[in-house]
Design a protein around this motif. Structure first.
Motif, mmCIF file in Angstrom:
data_model
loop_
_atom_site.group_PDB
_atom_site.id
_atom_site.type_symbol
_atom_site.label_atom_id
_atom_site.label_comp_id
_atom_site.label_asym_id
_atom_site.label_seq_id
_atom_site.Cartn_x
_atom_site.Cartn_y
_atom_site.Cartn_z
ATOM 1 N N TYR A 56 6.554 3.699 9.772
ATOM 2 C CA TYR A 56 5.792 3.304 8.587
ATOM 3 C C TYR A 56 4.672 2.360 9.011
ATOM 4 C CZ TYR A 56 8.680 5.102 4.784
ATOM 5 O OH TYR A 56 9.320 5.916 3.885
ATOM 6 N N HIS A 57 3.672 2.258 8.166
ATOM 7 C CA HIS A 57 2.616 1.275 8.355
ATOM 8 C C HIS A 57 2.686 0.307 7.186
ATOM 9 C CE1 HIS A 57 1.298 4.517 10.978
ATOM 10 N NE2 HIS A 57 0.820 3.524 11.697
ATOM 11 N N PHE A 58 2.763 -0.968 7.509
ATOM 12 C CA PHE A 58 2.848 -2.038 6.526
ATOM 13 C C PHE A 58 1.483 -2.714 6.469
ATOM 14 C CE2 PHE A 58 3.463 -6.485 5.450
ATOM 15 C CZ PHE A 58 4.264 -6.415 4.322
ATOM 16 N N VAL A 59 0.880 -2.731 5.284
ATOM 17 C CA VAL A 59 -0.454 -3.293 5.121
ATOM 18 C C VAL A 59 -0.381 -4.548 4.263
ATOM 19 C CG1 VAL A 59 -2.778 -2.869 4.235
ATOM 20 C CG2 VAL A 59 -1.484 -0.996 5.285
ATOM 21 N N GLN A 60 -0.910 -5.636 4.790
ATOM 22 C CA GLN A 60 -1.081 -6.856 4.012
ATOM 23 C C GLN A 60 -2.336 -6.638 3.170
ATOM 24 O OE1 GLN A 60 0.712 -9.896 3.768
ATOM 25 N NE2 GLN A 60 -0.744 -10.196 2.113
ATOM 26 N N ASN A 61 -2.141 -6.205 1.944
ATOM 27 C CA ASN A 61 -3.269 -5.854 1.087
ATOM 28 C C ASN A 61 -3.934 -7.084 0.489
ATOM 29 O OD1 ASN A 61 -4.936 -3.915 -0.365
ATOM 30 N ND2 ASN A 61 -3.839 -4.600 -2.174
ATOM 31 N N ASP A 62 -3.132 -7.933 -0.144
ATOM 32 C CA ASP A 62 -3.659 -9.109 -0.839
ATOM 33 C C ASP A 62 -4.231 -10.102 0.168
ATOM 34 O OD1 ASP A 62 -4.220 -10.789 -2.970
ATOM 35 O OD2 ASP A 62 -2.183 -11.540 -3.151
ATOM 36 N N GLU A 63 -5.497 -10.438 -0.004
ATOM 37 C CA GLU A 63 -6.209 -11.401 0.843
ATOM 38 C C GLU A 63 -6.404 -10.938 2.286
ATOM 39 O OE1 GLU A 63 -7.859 -13.940 -0.342
ATOM 40 O OE2 GLU A 63 -7.069 -13.607 -2.344
ATOM 41 N N CYS A 64 -6.276 -9.647 2.541
ATOM 42 C CA CYS A 64 -6.566 -9.126 3.876
ATOM 43 C C CYS A 64 -7.432 -7.875 3.733
ATOM 44 C CB CYS A 64 -5.287 -8.840 4.649
ATOM 45 S SG CYS A 64 -5.568 -8.629 6.419
ATOM 46 N N CYS A 74 -2.201 -5.706 -5.658
ATOM 47 C CA CYS A 74 -0.827 -5.719 -5.149
ATOM 48 C C CYS A 74 -0.774 -6.413 -3.793
ATOM 49 C CB CYS A 74 -0.242 -4.315 -5.092
ATOM 50 S SG CYS A 74 -0.795 -3.278 -3.742
ATOM 51 N N ASP A 75 0.403 -6.904 -3.453
ATOM 52 C CA ASP A 75 0.579 -7.667 -2.221
ATOM 53 C C ASP A 75 0.545 -6.795 -0.972
ATOM 54 O OD1 ASP A 75 0.932 -10.185 -3.509
ATOM 55 O OD2 ASP A 75 2.999 -9.618 -3.986
ATOM 56 N N PHE A 76 1.299 -5.692 -1.000
ATOM 57 C CA PHE A 76 1.460 -4.875 0.200
ATOM 58 C C PHE A 76 1.329 -3.396 -0.124
ATOM 59 C CE2 PHE A 76 4.799 -8.283 0.237
ATOM 60 C CZ PHE A 76 4.097 -9.192 1.009
ATOM 61 N N VAL A 77 0.973 -2.639 0.911
ATOM 62 C CA VAL A 77 1.001 -1.178 0.836
ATOM 63 C C VAL A 77 1.811 -0.718 2.039
ATOM 64 C CG1 VAL A 77 -0.361 0.945 0.832
ATOM 65 C CG2 VAL A 77 -1.271 -1.122 -0.271
ATOM 66 N N LEU A 78 2.710 0.206 1.812
ATOM 67 C CA LEU A 78 3.597 0.715 2.850
ATOM 68 C C LEU A 78 3.506 2.230 2.826
ATOM 69 C CD1 LEU A 78 5.912 -0.156 4.841
ATOM 70 C CD2 LEU A 78 7.477 0.336 2.960
ATOM 71 N N PHE A 79 3.242 2.854 3.980
ATOM 72 C CA PHE A 79 3.091 4.310 3.979
ATOM 73 C C PHE A 79 3.396 4.937 5.333
ATOM 74 C CE2 PHE A 79 -1.078 2.679 5.184
ATOM 75 C CZ PHE A 79 -1.471 3.514 6.218
ATOM 76 N N ASN A 80 3.693 6.232 5.267
ATOM 77 C CA ASN A 80 3.709 7.101 6.441
ATOM 78 C C ASN A 80 2.931 8.352 6.033
ATOM 79 O OD1 ASN A 80 5.511 8.764 5.024
ATOM 80 N ND2 ASN A 80 7.302 8.048 6.129
ATOM 81 N N SER A 81 3.086 9.448 6.725
ATOM 82 C CA SER A 81 2.288 10.626 6.389
ATOM 83 C C SER A 81 2.768 11.340 5.126
ATOM 84 C CB SER A 81 2.262 11.613 7.558
ATOM 85 O OG SER A 81 3.561 12.087 7.823
ATOM 86 N N ASP A 82 3.976 10.998 4.634
ATOM 87 C CA ASP A 82 4.544 11.685 3.469
ATOM 88 C C ASP A 82 4.515 10.888 2.173
ATOM 89 O OD1 ASP A 82 5.251 13.934 4.967
ATOM 90 O OD2 ASP A 82 7.146 13.017 5.575
ATOM 91 N N VAL A 83 4.556 9.569 2.271
ATOM 92 C CA VAL A 83 4.749 8.749 1.078
ATOM 93 C C VAL A 83 3.952 7.449 1.196
ATOM 94 C CG1 VAL A 83 6.814 7.615 1.966
ATOM 95 C CG2 VAL A 83 6.535 7.860 -0.482
ATOM 96 N N ILE A 84 3.561 6.930 0.029
ATOM 97 C CA ILE A 84 2.886 5.644 -0.012
ATOM 98 C C ILE A 84 3.518 4.802 -1.120
ATOM 99 C CG2 ILE A 84 1.047 6.514 -1.508
ATOM 100 C CD1 ILE A 84 -0.862 4.593 0.041
ATOM 101 N N HIS A 85 3.742 3.519 -0.815
ATOM 102 C CA HIS A 85 4.339 2.587 -1.781
ATOM 103 C C HIS A 85 3.382 1.411 -1.965
ATOM 104 C CE1 HIS A 85 8.325 4.482 -1.376
ATOM 105 N NE2 HIS A 85 8.054 4.550 -0.088
ATOM 106 N N PHE A 86 3.174 1.025 -3.205
ATOM 107 C CA PHE A 86 2.396 -0.161 -3.531
ATOM 108 C C PHE A 86 3.390 -1.220 -3.997
ATOM 109 C CE2 PHE A 86 -0.378 3.446 -3.956
ATOM 110 C CZ PHE A 86 -1.549 3.018 -3.360
ATOM 111 N N VAL A 87 3.361 -2.400 -3.370
ATOM 112 C CA VAL A 87 4.385 -3.409 -3.606
ATOM 113 C C VAL A 87 3.750 -4.697 -4.116
ATOM 114 C CG1 VAL A 87 6.235 -4.762 -2.541
ATOM 115 C CG2 VAL A 87 5.750 -2.441 -1.706
ATOM 116 N N GLU A 88 4.274 -5.193 -5.223
ATOM 117 C CA GLU A 88 3.891 -6.491 -5.767
ATOM 118 C C GLU A 88 5.152 -7.334 -5.885
ATOM 119 O OE1 GLU A 88 2.152 -9.777 -7.206
ATOM 120 O OE2 GLU A 88 1.130 -8.058 -6.328
ATOM 121 N N VAL A 89 5.124 -8.523 -5.303
ATOM 122 C CA VAL A 89 6.276 -9.417 -5.330
ATOM 123 C C VAL A 89 6.031 -10.507 -6.363
ATOM 124 C CG1 VAL A 89 7.606 -11.091 -3.992
ATOM 125 C CG2 VAL A 89 6.810 -8.987 -2.904
#
Length: 113
Positions: A56-64, A74-89
């Protein structure tokens, strides 16, 4: 998908971490204003469980990747070639209803971006 991400968000490579472990834990650090990887026996906000054979690739979205926009993102984005997740904590005991509205706005801002 990572190649496309790097093409679109050129210069944001420092915002990306590749995750190869089966379990990874993220703490949304309130002072550093970013996600830090911690051990499973420490306080964490996100548990990433990789049951697949692909990293997976973990992306620091917020402030990066995204700098502050009105309404936030959102805080983070997490993905591979099949799926993407948008994460807010939201690590708080404040009014849940208010936080849900803010989360929806932050996700909407991220999707527009």
């Amino acid at each position: 998908m990572i190649d496309n991400f790097i093409t679109v968000f050129s210069g944001k490579e420092l915002c990306i971490n590749e995750i190869s472990e089966k379990h990874k834990f993220v703490y949304d650090h309130p002072v550093l204003k970013k996600g830090i990887f911690v051990n499973g026996d420490e306080v964490f906000h996100v548990h990433i469980e990789n049951d697949g054979k692909e990293n997976y690739h973990f992306v620091q979205n917020d402030e990066c990747v995204m700098l502050s926009v009105k309404g936030g993102q959102c805080d983070f984005v997490l993905f591979n070639s099949d799926v993407i997740h948008f994460v807010e904590v939201k690590a708080t005991n404040d009014n849940l209803s208010t936080h849900k509205k803010k989360i929806y706005k932050q996700l909407e801002n991220t999707f527009k971006y």
